[in-house]
Enzyme design. Structure first.
Site, PDB file in Angstrom:
ATOM      1  N   LEU A   4       0.825  -1.223   0.000  1.00 46.27           N
ATOM      2  CA  LEU A   4       0.000   0.000   0.000  1.00 46.27           C
ATOM      3  C   LEU A   4       0.855   1.268   0.000  1.00 46.27           C
ATOM      4  CD1 LEU A   4      -2.954  -1.020   2.389  1.00 46.27           C
ATOM      5  CD2 LEU A   4      -2.778  -1.257  -0.089  1.00 46.27           C
ATOM      6  N   SER A   6       6.309   2.855   1.991  1.00 54.96           N
ATOM      7  CA  SER A   6       7.642   3.447   1.818  1.00 54.96           C
ATOM      8  C   SER A   6       7.533   4.833   1.187  1.00 54.96           C
ATOM      9  CB  SER A   6       8.548   2.540   0.976  1.00 54.96           C
ATOM     10  OG  SER A   6       8.007   2.329  -0.300  1.00 54.96           O
ATOM     11  N   GLU A  22      12.866   6.972  -1.809  1.00 49.98           N
ATOM     12  CA  GLU A  22      12.346   5.701  -2.351  1.00 49.98           C
ATOM     13  C   GLU A  22      13.456   4.902  -3.031  1.00 49.98           C
ATOM     14  OE1 GLU A  22       9.376   4.096  -1.553  1.00 49.98           O
ATOM     15  OE2 GLU A  22       8.385   4.343  -3.481  1.00 49.98           O
ATOM     16  N   ASP A  49       4.521   5.684  -6.875  1.00 45.51           N
ATOM     17  CA  ASP A  49       4.029   5.714  -5.490  1.00 45.51           C
ATOM     18  C   ASP A  49       4.237   7.079  -4.836  1.00 45.51           C
ATOM     19  OD1 ASP A  49       3.511   3.079  -5.943  1.00 45.51           O
ATOM     20  OD2 ASP A  49       4.667   2.297  -4.254  1.00 45.51           O
TER      21      ASP A  49
HETATM   22  N1  LIG Z   1       6.001   3.730   9.332  1.00 45.42           N
HETATM   23  C1  LIG Z   1       7.214   3.271   9.004  1.00 45.42           C
HETATM   24  N2  LIG Z   1       8.192   3.162   9.940  1.00 45.42           N
HETATM   25  C2  LIG Z   1       9.415   2.716   9.617  1.00 45.42           C
HETATM   26  N3  LIG Z   1       9.788   2.332   8.363  1.00 45.42           N
HETATM   27  C3  LIG Z   1       8.867   2.418   7.386  1.00 45.42           C
HETATM   28  C4  LIG Z   1       7.538   2.888   7.665  1.00 45.42           C
HETATM   29  N4  LIG Z   1       6.849   2.859   6.510  1.00 45.42           N
HETATM   30  C5  LIG Z   1       7.697   2.404   5.555  1.00 45.42           C
HETATM   31  N5  LIG Z   1       8.900   2.129   6.067  1.00 45.42           N
HETATM   32  C6  LIG Z   1      10.066   1.640   5.280  1.00 45.42           C
HETATM   33  O1  LIG Z   1       9.566   1.161   4.038  1.00 45.42           O
HETATM   34  C7  LIG Z   1       9.852  -0.244   3.862  1.00 45.42           C
HETATM   35  C8  LIG Z   1       8.658  -0.949   3.226  1.00 45.42           C
HETATM   36  O2  LIG Z   1       8.597  -0.562   1.885  1.00 45.42           O
HETATM   37  P1  LIG Z   1       8.169  -1.538   0.731  1.00 45.42           P
HETATM   38  O3  LIG Z   1       8.898  -2.832   0.813  1.00 45.42           O
HETATM   39  O4  LIG Z   1       8.281  -0.755  -0.498  1.00 45.42           O
HETATM   40  O5  LIG Z   1       6.626  -1.838   1.039  1.00 45.42           O
HETATM   41  P2  LIG Z   1       5.355  -0.871   0.904  1.00 45.42           P
HETATM   42  O6  LIG Z   1       5.807   0.403   0.315  1.00 45.42           O
HETATM   43  O7  LIG Z   1       4.420  -1.610   0.000  1.00 45.42           O
HETATM   44  O8  LIG Z   1       4.761  -0.774   2.270  1.00 45.42           O
HETATM   45  C9  LIG Z   1      10.147  -0.757   5.263  1.00 45.42           C
HETATM   46  O9  LIG Z   1      11.051  -1.850   5.218  1.00 45.42           O
HETATM   47  C10 LIG Z   1      10.783   0.465   5.948  1.00 45.42           C
HETATM   48  O10 LIG Z   1      12.137   0.568   5.594  1.00 45.42           O
HETATM   49  C1  LIG Z   2       6.135  -2.848  -7.986  1.00 43.83           C
HETATM   50  C2  LIG Z   2       5.976  -1.335  -8.057  1.00 43.83           C
HETATM   51  O1  LIG Z   2       5.346  -1.021  -9.319  1.00 43.83           O
HETATM   52  C3  LIG Z   2       5.060  -0.815  -6.943  1.00 43.83           C
HETATM   53  C4  LIG Z   2       5.569  -1.111  -5.566  1.00 43.83           C
HETATM   54  O2  LIG Z   2       4.647  -0.722  -4.568  1.00 43.83           O
HETATM   55  P1  LIG Z   2       4.844  -1.148  -3.049  1.00 43.83           P
HETATM   56  O3  LIG Z   2       6.152  -0.634  -2.582  1.00 43.83           O
HETATM   57  O4  LIG Z   2       4.775  -2.651  -2.986  1.00 43.83           O
HETATM   58  O5  LIG Z   2       3.697  -0.497  -2.300  1.00 43.83           O
HETATM   59  C5  LIG Z   2       7.353  -0.682  -7.996  1.00 43.83           C
HETATM   60  C6  LIG Z   2       7.406   0.765  -8.474  1.00 43.83           C
HETATM   61  O6  LIG Z   2       6.544   1.206  -9.246  1.00 43.83           O
HETATM   62  O7  LIG Z   2       8.352   1.445  -8.081  1.00 43.83           O
HETATM   63 MG   LIG Z   3       7.112   0.707  -1.358  1.00 42.71          MG
END
Ligand SMILES: Nc1ncnc2c1ncn2[C@@H]1O[C@H](COP(=O)(O)OP(=O)(O)O)[C@@H](O)[C@H]1O
Ligand SMILES: C[C@@](O)(CCOP(=O)(O)O)CC(=O)O
Ligand SMILES: [Mg+2]
Length: 384
Positions: free
Chosen positions: A141, A144, A190, A201
């Site tokens: 969602l 990050s 990012e 994102d």
């Molecule tokens: N609220 C938060 N507190 C600490 N780290 C966070 C937080 N939100 C995101 N992160 C960072 O973002 C990473 C997750 O990003 P990602 O793998 O792209 O998943 P998504 O973006 O889908 O949630 C975590 O490992 C951490 O480094």
């Molecule tokens: C897989 C991708 O298309 C989306 C990644 O989204 P998330 O970090 O999983 O929420 C990567 C990107 O667009 O950078």
């Molecule tokens: Mg992410």
């Protein structure tokens, strides 16, 4: 004075992964936020970071940060700058010194991103920084991006790069060029977390609403369709960076086949954006469009499976929702994380409740969220 910034998470309606390779995606903000608060300190010389969601606290003396980053000269920069690999190594030293727990090591890149954005935008000012989020972390969602956008916004609000009216009460928005600056810095963050992000994102988190995104260029989409999605968190952990790298590796092994698949995904994204922009003249037209979106989600999911980013837990959600004649697709990087199920306007609350209950029996958590709200916002608190 305390500065607080909040940035929304997102759902990708179509085109995840393809967008990393220059093909179109369509994404929307959701009304779940990550909130960063920063209070500058004058009582001592430390930068304190409290990560409330993952229960970790850090504290660095400004002297130590300066020492470790001395090779950079002055890191202050009015234009967004990428963090070099050498600097990431230095930032890792700062994080290692705080004995980062081995079980949470996957979260360390978020702390590197914090240190990079903090020192680049604010320099070496002591402060207490707190983050908390309504988004599940690492579940597709866009936590990050919401993290990087809200952090960049709060830092820029305290810097000389943007001039905001700090006397305003409640949440306020950035103007277009300020938001663009927030977005660019967030993209640099990012990059540290994802390796090779597309930028979709951070853009949707900064600007909100529904957007189309291709090759780094964002176009606003005026959605005229009432969109309702059930979001199911499979709670299976995954890492966007690894999934994106796997897709790139598959693309270099099978360039022609992958190119065809990614082109097909782009056609789905384009059709998504056309459909949601059209005005429904009557209920019949609306259900015909909902039926088209249902098919597009089914096709998109099939193509995501073919590029290797589905997961048994995702397939379980698909099978379960199919029993109720509903289509689902993964959202974000896949490999676990969250799945979207399109809820057409005619569906009864009873059916949704039954589906949520059945999904819950597998340990999944389902919820709905408002789709297409505002992007990043800022507020100032003078009481402290
Ligand atoms: N609220 C938060 N507190 C600490 N780290 C966070 C937080 N939100 C995101 N992160 C960072 O973002 C990473 C997750 O990003 P990602 O793998 O792209 O998943 P998504 O973006 O889908 O949630 C975590 O490992 C951490 O480094
Ligand atoms: C897989 C991708 O298309 C989306 C990644 O989204 P998330 O970090 O999983 O929420 C990567 C990107 O667009 O950078
Ligand atoms: Mg992410």
């Amino acid at each position: 004075m305390e500065v607080t910034a909040r940035a929304p998470g997102k759902i990708i309606l179509a085109g995840e992964h393809a967008v990393v390779h220059g093909y179109t995606a369509v994404a929307s903000s959701i009304d779940l936020y990550t909130v960063f608060s920063i209070r500058l300190r004058s009582d001592d010389d430390t930068v304190k970071l409290k990560l409330n969601d993952i229960g970790l606290d850090f504290s660095w003396s400004v002297r130590r940060i300066k020492e470790v980053l001395s090779h950079l000269g002055s890191p202050f920069s009015s234009t967004p700058t990428s963090c070099s690999l050498e600097t990431i190594k230095s930032l890792a030293t700062l994080v290692d010194e705080q004995s980062f727990p081995e079980t949470k090591i996957g979260l360390a890149s978020g702390v590197y991103a914090f240190l990079w954005l903090y020192t680049s935008i604010l320099g070496f000012k002591p402060a207490t920084v707190t983050v908390s989020s309504e988004l599940p972390v690492g579940a597709g969602l866009g936590s990050s991006a919401a993290y990087c956008v809200s952090l960049s916004a709060a830092l820029l609000a305290l810097s000389d790069s943007v001039k905001l009216d700090v006397s305003q009460k409640g949440w306020s928005m950035f103007n277009e060029s300020e938001a663009e600056l927030v977005n660019k810095w967030a993209f640099e963050g990012e990059k540290i977390i994802h390796g090779k992000p597309s930028g979709v994102d951070n853009s949707v988190s900064t600007f909100g609403n529904v957007i189309k995104f291709k090759s780094g260029v964002m176009t606003r989409v005026n959605s005229n369709m009432p969109l309702r999605m059930l979001i199911t968190n499979t709670k299976v952990g995954r890492d966007t960076k690894a999934l994106v790298a796997n897709v790139s590796a598959r693309k270099s092994r099978h360039p022609d086949a992958m190119c065809s698949v990614l082109n097909a995904i782009e056609a789905i994204s384009d059709e998504w954006s056309t459909i949601i922009q059209s005005h429904a003249v009557d209920d019949l037209y609306l259900s015909a469009n909902e039926e088209k979106l249902r098919e597009l989600m089914e096709m998109n999911q099939g193509l995501l499976l073919s590029i290797g980013v589905s997961h048994a837990s995702i397939e379980n959600v698909l099978q379960t929702s199919m029993k109720y004649k509903l289509a689902s697709k993964l959202t974000g990087a896949g490999g676990g994380g969250c799945v979207l199920t399109l809820l057409p306007t005619h569906i009864s609350g009873e059916v949704i409740d039954k589906l949520v209950e059945e999904l819950g029996s597998f340990g999944f958590q389902s919820f709905t969220a408002g789709i297409g709200g505002k992007g990043v916002q800022i507020s100032f608190d003078h009481s402290s």
